[in-house]
Scaffold this motif. Structure first.
Motif, short mmCIF file in Angstrom:
data_model
loop_
_atom_site.label_atom_id
_atom_site.label_comp_id
_atom_site.label_asym_id
_atom_site.label_seq_id
_atom_site.Cartn_x
_atom_site.Cartn_y
_atom_site.Cartn_z
N LYS A 119 -12.52 40.00 -33.17
CA LYS A 119 -13.37 40.79 -32.27
C LYS A 119 -13.00 40.52 -30.81
O LYS A 119 -12.90 39.38 -30.39
CB LYS A 119 -14.85 40.46 -32.47
CG LYS A 119 -15.41 40.88 -33.82
CD LYS A 119 -16.89 40.52 -33.92
CE LYS A 119 -17.45 40.94 -35.27
NZ LYS A 119 -18.90 40.59 -35.38
N LYS A 164 -13.42 45.55 -33.35
CA LYS A 164 -13.57 44.71 -34.54
C LYS A 164 -12.31 44.65 -35.41
O LYS A 164 -12.34 44.14 -36.52
CB LYS A 164 -14.75 45.20 -35.36
CG LYS A 164 -16.08 45.14 -34.61
CD LYS A 164 -17.23 45.68 -35.46
CE LYS A 164 -18.54 45.63 -34.69
NZ LYS A 164 -19.67 46.17 -35.50
N THR A 214 -17.01 46.63 -28.57
CA THR A 214 -16.40 45.54 -29.32
C THR A 214 -15.37 46.09 -30.31
O THR A 214 -15.70 46.90 -31.18
CB THR A 214 -17.45 44.72 -30.08
OG1 THR A 214 -18.36 44.16 -29.13
CG2 THR A 214 -16.80 43.61 -30.88
N THR A 269 -14.37 41.98 -27.05
CA THR A 269 -15.38 42.81 -26.36
C THR A 269 -14.89 43.16 -24.96
O THR A 269 -14.47 42.29 -24.20
CB THR A 269 -16.73 42.08 -26.27
OG1 THR A 269 -17.20 41.81 -27.60
CG2 THR A 269 -17.75 42.93 -25.53
#
Length: 731
Positions: free
Chosen positions: A653, A693, A691, A655
């Motif tokens: 992840k 992923k 975010t 962000t």
């Protein structure tokens, strides 16, 4: 006069009695006739009485008011209307008498009764009451139906929007009485009506009840009715309905627009009509009447020219009317129009003819849509039986025809052709007439430019206007005239002794005390002693504002600037929207800059300035349409997000965060594995963070963000990319 002196003497005597106690008996002992008469008048004046009382002359009033007159004796007269106090009158001449002369305005449909009460110093009262007076109420017409129309306005940012609904309920005849009314609305043809007019409407004399409802929505059908009421005031305690109108129906739904298509100069001319509340249209086209329709454009005006058509083909069109509500971002659609077709043969063009030598004429024209060849023909139109002769065939847009006679009349013919394989597939013809040699008047006279100088206090100015016209062949020269506004006499300003000189710099003066000296100039050709006819042009306009620029100041502001015009008192700023076909007045300023904050994205704006000055009551500003000569074109872009950074926030992840952009609906996030590599869209969000992923462990990723806004016409616009932010997925 004698009586007045006696009355004054009596008043003095009464005062003496109160002070000395013996003056009145002495006068009474006199026993003269004048004194006895005065005593009798005083005694009579003390008694309340009504000698005359009149309220109009009819039981029904239609003229707007009723005249009330009365006279009598007493200390005070009070008029009551329907039991409520209206006005009072007292003895103003000190002779014990009073008089009433007044007007009373009543409400249509109401009944009034007037009562006059008079009192005296002894506490005695007398009264008199009128009969009932009815103020006539209008009757709604049963032969003429209520009328209605839906109005539209240009919104702050330029797009067309629903303005409101206007309804009118006609009377049988004009009524002068004061009218109180109520307006009701429902979404059903019968029942469910609620009053939408706050309080009671008022009119003084009318032939109809009018109401404008700006609280309407596209997609609804509204029903209106009006009621004449007496209302409530000091004289009417309870409102009563006097008359009720018929119901007016107003349809604000999007129906099926009417479409017409014609062959135009540049392509297929499309006109949409009966489109109701629509403020935009999806235009579809096909080469088949029954299938294959594709949307080619969303148009925002009811007139549009499709210039992508080709000569020799037949095209079919249909439109779907739509309404975009900028406040709710909702789109309403109507149904598609009937299909309309047009065969494109050839576009048309305008032909211009100017004599450029004693025996030649230059012809010019614009390109015609679909044309690849032009033929020019000419003939003498002042010779009966003469026939057209072909002068030239060319692919260009101009030619010169030589060997023409002077003082002759010619007709020129331009054939715009589509030629294939040596054959003319289709053509259009345009004509132009011209007289060669000397003409009685000049042609194409215009003020091509102007300059101005002004005193520091702006009380005096001089305007120089550059005039130009087509040369008159065979003329000896030209005379310039102007009418002096100070003397109201026509003056010869100049003589130009050469026909080849077809320009002139006209000087005009003005002052705050005397005004502008000349409004118009006149150019007259002459040949020897023969003088031609006058052609006029305005010479009292100050120059246009030049160097117009429009620069973005922020996400919600554009700054428009221009060069100062000497002598200008103010500048009016206009904004034109070519896509929408509208021109908006933005404001007026005395400076040379203006901030426009009524913007929307992805819409081209054209700014132009109209300078103005008032000289002794005369406006010397040129028409704003001409002011478009100097302009600035600007399109407001969506603000670019400011990247805050990217960080590894969890397993696989990353962000990304950025600052918000005013007006943005959402943000699109792009990713690449190299800073200058190929970026691919990985997501859309309405927040200011995203975010990722799917960040593989051990890899570094690069991110860019673009803001997306929807403008007031429903069109999405995307900003430029933000700066790059990167992060390595370590988890």
């Amino acid at each position: 006069m004698k009586n007045r002196l006696i009355k004054k003497a009596l008043c003095v005597a009464l005062a003496s009695t109160m002070v000395f106690g013996d003056a009145l008996p002495a006068m009474a002992a006199d026993g003269s006739a004048d004194v006895q008469s005065a005593q009798a008048e005083v005694a009579f004046a003390e008694e309340a009485s009504i000698t005359y009382f009149s309220v109009g002359g009819q039981d029904t009033v239609s003229s707007g008011s009723v005249h009330i007159s009365a006279l009598g004796y007493g200390t005070e007269a009070v008029l009551y209307v329907n039991g409520a106090w209206y006005d009072s009158w007292t003895d103003s001449d000190y002779d014990g008498s009073w008089h009433v002369d007044t007007e009373f305005r009543g409400v249509a449909g109401a009944t009034y009764q007037f009562k006059l009460v008079v009192s005296d110093d002894n506490g005695q009262t007398v009264s008199q009451e009128s009969g009932k007076i009815y103020f006539e109420a209008p009757k709604f017409s049963r032969s003429r139906k209520p009328s209605e129309y839906v109005s539209y306005s240009t919104g702050d940012t330029g797009y067309r929007e629903l303005g409101g609904v206007s309804v009118s309920f006609p009377f049988d005849s004009y009524v002068q009485n004061d009218i109180w009314y109520e307006v009701y609305r429902s979404t059903k043809p019968s029942g469910g009506f609620t009053k939408i007019l706050s309080g009671v409407g008022y009119m003084y004399g009318a032939s109809e009840v009018r109401y404008y409802d700006n609280n309407v929505k596209v997609g609804n059908t509204y029903y209106y009715m009006a009621k004449i009421v007496t209302g409530t005031d000091s004289y009417n305690k309870t409102s009563r309905v006097v008359e009720t109108s018929a119901v007016a129906k107003v349809d604000c739904r999007l129906g099926t627009a009417e479409l017409s298509v014609d062959r135009g100069a540049k392509g297929a001319d499309i006109t949409v009509s009966d489109y109701g509340a629509a403020n935009q249209f999806d235009l579809y086209r096909s080469t088949s009447k029954t299938k294959g329709f594709k949307k080619i454009k969303t148009i925002y005006t009811p007139e549009y020219t499709d210039t992508t058509v080709k000569a020799g083909k037949t095209y079919y069109y249909k439109v779907v009317p739509k309404y975009y509500d900028a406040s709710t971002r909702a789109v309403s659609k109507g149904t598609a129009s009937e299909v309309r077709g047009v065969k494109i043969l050839m576009g048309t063009t305008e032909l211009t003819a100017v004599q450029n030598t004693k025996s030649s004429v230059k012809l010019t024209w614009d390109k015609a849509a679909g044309a690849n060849m032009y033929e020019v023909w000419y003939m003498r139109s002042d010779i009966s039986g003469d026939r057209y002769k072909r002068a030239v065939a060319t692919k260009g847009t101009s030619c010169t025809i030589k060997g023409l006679a002077s003082g002759a009349e010619y007709s020129f013919k331009l054939k715009s052709q589509s030629v294939s394989g040596g054959k003319v597939i289709c053509e259009n013809v345009t004509y132009k007439w011209l007289q060669t040699g000397y003409t009685e008047s000049v042609r194409e006279l215009e003020a091509v430019s102007s300059t101005v100088s002004a005193s520091k206090d702006k009380k005096n100015l001089t305007i120089y206007t550059n005039l130009k016209w087509n040369r008159v062949w065979g003329a000896s020269g030209y005379k310039i005239f102007a009418r002096n506004n100070y003397t109201n006499k026509l003056e010869q300003v100049a003589v130009i002794k050469s026909a080849a000189r077809n320009t002139y710099k006209f000087k005009n003066t003005g002052s705050s005390s005397k005004g502008i000296k000349y409004y118009s100039a006149y150019v007259v050709p002459y040949k020897g002693k023969k003088q031609g006819e006058m052609t006029s042009v305005s010479v009292n306009y100050i120059p246009l504002a030049k160097n117009v620029k429009a620069v973005r100041k922020s996400t919600s502001e554009v700054r428009v600037t221009w060069s100062a015009v000497p002598g200008a008192d103010s500048y009016t700023v206009y904004r034109m929207n070519p896509v929408l076909g509208t021109t908006q007045w933005l404001g007026q300023t005395t400076s040379t800059n203006f901030s426009d904050r009524k913007l929307t994205t992805k819409l081209e704006y054209t700014y132009f300035i109209q300078p103005s000055t008032i000289v002794s009551g005369v406006n010397c500003s040129i028409d704003y349409e001409v002011a478009r000569q100097y302009k600035a074109v600007y399109t407001h872009a969506v603000g670019t997000p400011k990247m805050s950074g990217a960080s590894n926030t969890g397993a696989k992840k990353i962000t990304v965060k950025w600052s918000s952009v005013t007006g943005a609906k959402n943000y699109v996030v792009y990713r690449a594995t190299k800073k200058n590599g190929k970026y691919s869209k990985i997501g859309t969000t309405s927040s200011c963070s995203f975010t990722d992923k799917k960040a593989a462990k051990g890899k570094t990723y690069y991110y860019k963000v673009a803001a997306v806004a929807v403008n007031d016409g429903g069109c999405a616009a995307q900003s430029a990319y933000s700066k790059t932010a990167s992060a390595k997925s370590k988890k």
